[in-house]
Design a protein around this motif. Sequence first.
Motif, PDB file in Angstrom:
ATOM      1  N   TYR A 102      -4.485  -3.025 -98.505  1.00  0.00           N
ATOM      2  CA  TYR A 102      -3.300  -3.026 -99.173  1.00  0.00           C
ATOM      3  C   TYR A 102      -2.544  -1.867 -99.661  1.00  0.00           C
ATOM      4  O   TYR A 102      -3.197  -0.742 -99.474  1.00  0.00           O
ATOM      5  CB  TYR A 102      -3.603  -3.746-100.666  1.00  0.00           C
ATOM      6  N   GLU A 133      -8.399  -8.225-109.313  1.00  0.00           N
ATOM      7  CA  GLU A 133      -6.981  -8.307-109.786  1.00  0.00           C
ATOM      8  C   GLU A 133      -5.982  -7.524-108.900  1.00  0.00           C
ATOM      9  O   GLU A 133      -6.061  -6.704-108.011  1.00  0.00           O
ATOM     10  CB  GLU A 133      -6.934  -7.112-110.924  1.00  0.00           C
ATOM     11  N   PHE A 134      -4.800  -8.221-108.700  1.00  0.00           N
ATOM     12  CA  PHE A 134      -3.716  -8.108-107.962  1.00  0.00           C
ATOM     13  C   PHE A 134      -2.201  -7.884-108.397  1.00  0.00           C
ATOM     14  O   PHE A 134      -2.239  -8.537-109.565  1.00  0.00           O
ATOM     15  CB  PHE A 134      -3.612  -9.223-106.577  1.00  0.00           C
ATOM     16  N   TYR A 135      -1.363  -7.045-107.931  1.00  0.00           N
ATOM     17  CA  TYR A 135      -0.067  -7.126-108.229  1.00  0.00           C
ATOM     18  C   TYR A 135       0.979  -7.416-107.349  1.00  0.00           C
ATOM     19  O   TYR A 135       0.298  -7.385-105.947  1.00  0.00           O
ATOM     20  CB  TYR A 135       0.043  -5.527-108.916  1.00  0.00           C
ATOM     21  N   GLY A 177      -0.183  -5.703-103.883  1.00  0.00           N
ATOM     22  CA  GLY A 177      -1.176  -4.644-104.133  1.00  0.00           C
ATOM     23  C   GLY A 177      -2.202  -4.437-104.905  1.00  0.00           C
ATOM     24  O   GLY A 177      -2.269  -5.507-105.907  1.00  0.00           O
ATOM     25  N   ARG A 178      -2.866  -3.772-104.825  1.00  0.00           N
ATOM     26  CA  ARG A 178      -4.251  -3.663-106.043  1.00  0.00           C
ATOM     27  C   ARG A 178      -4.027  -3.112-107.086  1.00  0.00           C
ATOM     28  O   ARG A 178      -4.450  -3.609-108.022  1.00  0.00           O
ATOM     29  CB  ARG A 178      -5.241  -2.702-105.143  1.00  0.00           C
ATOM     30  N   ASN A 179      -3.350  -2.013-107.387  1.00  0.00           N
ATOM     31  CA  ASN A 179      -3.372  -1.254-108.584  1.00  0.00           C
ATOM     32  C   ASN A 179      -1.916  -1.372-109.309  1.00  0.00           C
ATOM     33  O   ASN A 179      -1.957  -0.962-110.409  1.00  0.00           O
ATOM     34  CB  ASN A 179      -3.858   0.117-108.412  1.00  0.00           C
ATOM     35  N   ARG A 180      -0.852  -1.686-108.547  1.00  0.00           N
ATOM     36  CA  ARG A 180       0.402  -1.782-109.120  1.00  0.00           C
ATOM     37  C   ARG A 180       1.324  -2.520-108.289  1.00  0.00           C
ATOM     38  O   ARG A 180       1.126  -2.796-107.050  1.00  0.00           O
ATOM     39  CB  ARG A 180       1.069  -0.520-109.374  1.00  0.00           C
ATOM     40  N   ARG A 184       2.090  -8.210-112.456  1.00  0.00           N
ATOM     41  CA  ARG A 184       0.477  -8.608-112.235  1.00  0.00           C
ATOM     42  C   ARG A 184       0.276  -9.857-111.840  1.00  0.00           C
ATOM     43  O   ARG A 184       0.836 -10.796-112.781  1.00  0.00           O
ATOM     44  CB  ARG A 184      -0.389  -8.070-113.564  1.00  0.00           C
TER      45      ARG A 184
END
Length: 354
Positions: free
Chosen positions: A259, A279-281, A344-347, A300
Amino acid sequence: MAPDELRSTVERVGDRFNLGEYEIDAYLTVLEQGQLTASEIADRTEIPQPRVYDTVRSLSDRGLVELRESRPMKVVAIDPAESFDDVQTSFEQMIQELEARYTAPARDTEAVSLVKSRSTILRYLEEVIDGAEFELALSLTPDLLTRFEAELRAAVESGVSIDLIVTPGTEAPDPSEFDYGEVASTARARRGITTPVLAVADGNYSVYATQDALRDDQDRYGVIFNRSALGFLISGFFGTVLWTTAERTLGEDDTARSYPRKYASIRRCVKDLIDEGGEFYATIEGRDVEIGGQRVVRGRIRDISFEISEEVASLTIETDDDEVSVGGRVAALEDVEAHEIHIGRNRPPTLEDD
């Protein structure tokens, strides 16, 4: 090369290769044996004895064999490197000249075309497969799977997600002998010869054809959606009709996904998110369902809706202002119809990230 010279070259190449069935049989037989009499040619082929002399004289006139007038007359093979040398040179020159005259057809971004040539359908299939940047949906016969195996391997290696149906399923290569994980993210088999052949790249560039179109049948056709907004019709048909009824899994790619990642199919996206967990964004490019304007949604992923039948899939995105529901093409119950989904994973990914 002047126009008259080019025409002459084309005619000369055409004349040399304008061989009938008897001429081909006789020529190949003489090549294999080196030297034969007319009666020996008749014995080794299905050419009637009275036609042998006319046939070998035609080959001699083309410079493909040598006739030695003896009793009996002998037909002697000529080295193909010698007999075809002038044709090879002319052919290469002709190709160069024809390429110089060739004008690539314009690709209308909304073009929808009906084609009735097997070679054209195959060319578009290859073009769609090679043109995929992030996602491919495919329904192929076993023969086509073999034909495009190298292209599919290259697509998988470049990070393209591939949903592959092989049909008819009874003829699909055995998973113990064919590594489907190297040519597809997920591969399934679907029974019957009624399943069409199709390819969809990134949700919009697609080709659809019947299996008969790729056999030697008279009634053959294919439909090309060349970067058309209508290409989603084929993608939707694949996801809701074909994929959900292709029940036998042939193989899957176990490689870990990276990602940020881009999707055209919300079904594929949601399935991957469920498989991955955590968690995904998302950044969604699409259209507002009510007012029809283009809309970009970032935030999110708060909730995922997915039916086991795979016919329903949606996302709920938590933005800075409120929650937005996102569906696939022709969404009616959600707020936004997604055209491209960036995960994306973090944002939330920027549109340049993936």
